[in-house]
Design a protein around this motif. Structure first.
Motif, PDB file in Angstrom:
ATOM      1  N   ALA A 361       0.825  -1.202   0.000  1.00  0.00           N
ATOM      2  CA  ALA A 361       0.000   0.000   0.000  1.00  0.00           C
ATOM      3  C   ALA A 361       0.862   1.256   0.000  1.00  0.00           C
ATOM      4  N   SER A 362       1.998   1.225   0.701  1.00  0.00           N
ATOM      5  CA  SER A 362       2.862   2.406   0.748  1.00  0.00           C
ATOM      6  C   SER A 362       3.405   2.733  -0.629  1.00  0.00           C
ATOM      7  N   VAL A 363       3.746   1.709  -1.412  1.00  0.00           N
ATOM      8  CA  VAL A 363       4.246   1.935  -2.776  1.00  0.00           C
ATOM      9  C   VAL A 363       3.165   2.573  -3.637  1.00  0.00           C
ATOM     10  N   ALA A 364       1.948   2.043  -3.546  1.00  0.00           N
ATOM     11  CA  ALA A 364       0.848   2.564  -4.359  1.00  0.00           C
ATOM     12  C   ALA A 364       0.493   3.993  -3.970  1.00  0.00           C
ATOM     13  N   MET A 365       0.382   4.268  -2.670  1.00  0.00           N
ATOM     14  CA  MET A 365       0.002   5.607  -2.225  1.00  0.00           C
ATOM     15  C   MET A 365       1.086   6.622  -2.539  1.00  0.00           C
ATOM     16  N   SER A 366       2.337   6.207  -2.421  1.00  0.00           N
ATOM     17  CA  SER A 366       3.436   7.093  -2.771  1.00  0.00           C
ATOM     18  C   SER A 366       3.396   7.446  -4.248  1.00  0.00           C
ATOM     19  N   ALA A 367       3.111   6.460  -5.091  1.00  0.00           N
ATOM     20  CA  ALA A 367       3.052   6.707  -6.534  1.00  0.00           C
ATOM     21  C   ALA A 367       1.916   7.667  -6.889  1.00  0.00           C
TER      22      ALA A 367
END
Length: 409
Positions: A361-367
């Motif tokens: 989720a952190s990767v997706a939200m950061s993107a």
């Protein structure tokens, strides 16, 4: 004895902490009432924090807005080996997408987000200290993901220790005016234009600039604000965030609450005559910086004389006279802000996974946040996004427009 009371007592009785002491434990408090004593004890020591992390600001926000958004209080207190608080993170916990997401308390009403840091600890905090804080917290399993947005890289000329976390630029910038002693902050020609406009307003009976000092004044100004602001936002085709559940009561409570020294949690600056409020700007002040939260101006014919710009000039002069070193006009790059603030505050976001579930989720939200930042930095992409938004709402393209008074300059 409760954990909060124990921390409070030990903090009050303890000598200056040993420089060798670092984070030894992390405690979680999930009720604001239980956190109040340790929080206020921390504030009394002059922590390294912004005014948006004061208990008297976040307490009404959580009670009125946080609760309505199903955001649970999550106060993280990191202590040294003698149980003295070194860091207090005022967070909320939300359940979204099957995850437990922790973020700073205050939501969209807080321009800057930071923990409250022990000043000495913050000055020499290292990456190892931050890793220890996160590791101790992970052991508790209270959250899957930290979403920490709108953090200043520096505050009062000191580095923010959370800048040691993985970071990326925040979606929006925050225009700031540095007020160095003796500097000419506004040009003579700009001041002359504003004086010419103000002469028209000075013909109004009882015309004056003032800071609301009584509950009656505050109530009158806020009654006017909550009538006018929705009309102004509709005029600009923007959603009325002040109509969201709990927001009006939060604002009213924060504006009427006094600190121990007598100052209000939120200061309201206004231009008014005997018969009419003409303009209002409100924000938080901490003796070093004024940070604006919300504003609006009249719908009457007096709007043609740029009352918002005149009020802004008065506010700048007010804080310069009191030795303030900075003033910001909140997140966003509206045209009028650039008349006063030529620079941007460096602010960043961090998306920090605390569990394996939070990592993806952190990767997706950061993107997503990076993409939004790129759109905001490109005028072409931003206008395209506005047109798409308008098409989706079936009412034509929508563009952010400066109020008329802002365009005149």
């Amino acid at each position: 004895m409760t954990m909060a009371a124990a921390i409070d007592r030990r903090t009050a009785d303890a000598p200056v902490r040993s420089q060798a002491s670092r984070i030894a434990s992390v405690e979680i408090i999930t009720e604001l009432d239980a956190a109040e004593r340790v929080w206020r004890a921390f504030e009394s020591r002059g922590p390294f924090a912004t005014p948006y992390q004061r208990f008297d600001f976040l307490n009404p926000w959580q009670r009125h807005v946080g609760v309505s958004e199903n955001a649970e209080a999550l106060i993280v207190v990191a202590c040294d080996g003698e149980h003295r608080p070194l860091v207090l993170l005022p967070l909320t916990l939300r359940r979204q997408f099957g995850l437990r997401i922790a973020s700073f308390m205050g939501g969209k009403h807080s321009t800057f987000n930071m923990p409250l840091w022990d000043t000495d600890f913050a000055r020499d905090a290292t990456a190892s200290d931050i890793d220890t804080l996160l590791a101790r917290w992970r052991e508790r399993g209270d959250a899957d993901l930290l979403v920490l947005t709108q953090q200043p890289l520096r505050w009062r000329d000191q580095a923010n220790p959370f800048a040691l976390l993985p970071q990326q630029p925040s979606v929006n910038a925050c225009p700031v005016l540095e007020m160095a002693p003796g500097a000419q902050l506004l040009s003579n020609s700009f001041r002359r234009r504003l004086r010419g406009k103000e002469r028209k307003l000075q013909t109004l009976a009882g015309y004056r600039y003032f800071i609301a000092s009584t509950d009656d004044e505050i109530s009158r100004l806020l009654d006017w604000f909550f009538r006018i602001k929705p009309l102004r936002m509709a005029e600009q085709k923007l959603p009325n965030v002040f109509a969201e559940a709990g927001v009006e009561q939060f604002v009213r409570d924060a504006c009427t609450t006094r600190f121990a020294g007598g100052n209000r949690v939120i200061d309201i600056h206004a231009l008014a005559g005997d018969e009419e409020v003409i303009a209002l700007f409100a924000g938080v002040a901490d003796g070093d910086r004024f940070s604006m939260m919300f504003n609006t101006y009249t719908l009457s014919e007096q709007a043609r004389y740029s009352p918002g710009l005149i009020l802004m000039r008065n506010i700048i002069d007010h804080y310069v006279a009191r030795g303030y070193r900075a003033l910001d006009l909140g997140i966003g790059s509206d045209d009028y802000k650039r008349l006063f603030c030529k620079d941007d505050e460096a602010i960043f976001d961090s998306f920090v996974p605390l569990t394996a579930r939070g990592a993806a989720a952190s990767v997706a939200m950061s993107a997503v946040a990076r993409a939004k930042h790129r759109v905001k930095q490109s005028r072409t992409l931003f206008r395209l996004a506005q047109r798409l938004r308008g098409a989706l709402h079936h009412d034509g393209p929508k563009e952010e427009k400066a109020p008329k008074e802002e365009k005149e300059e």
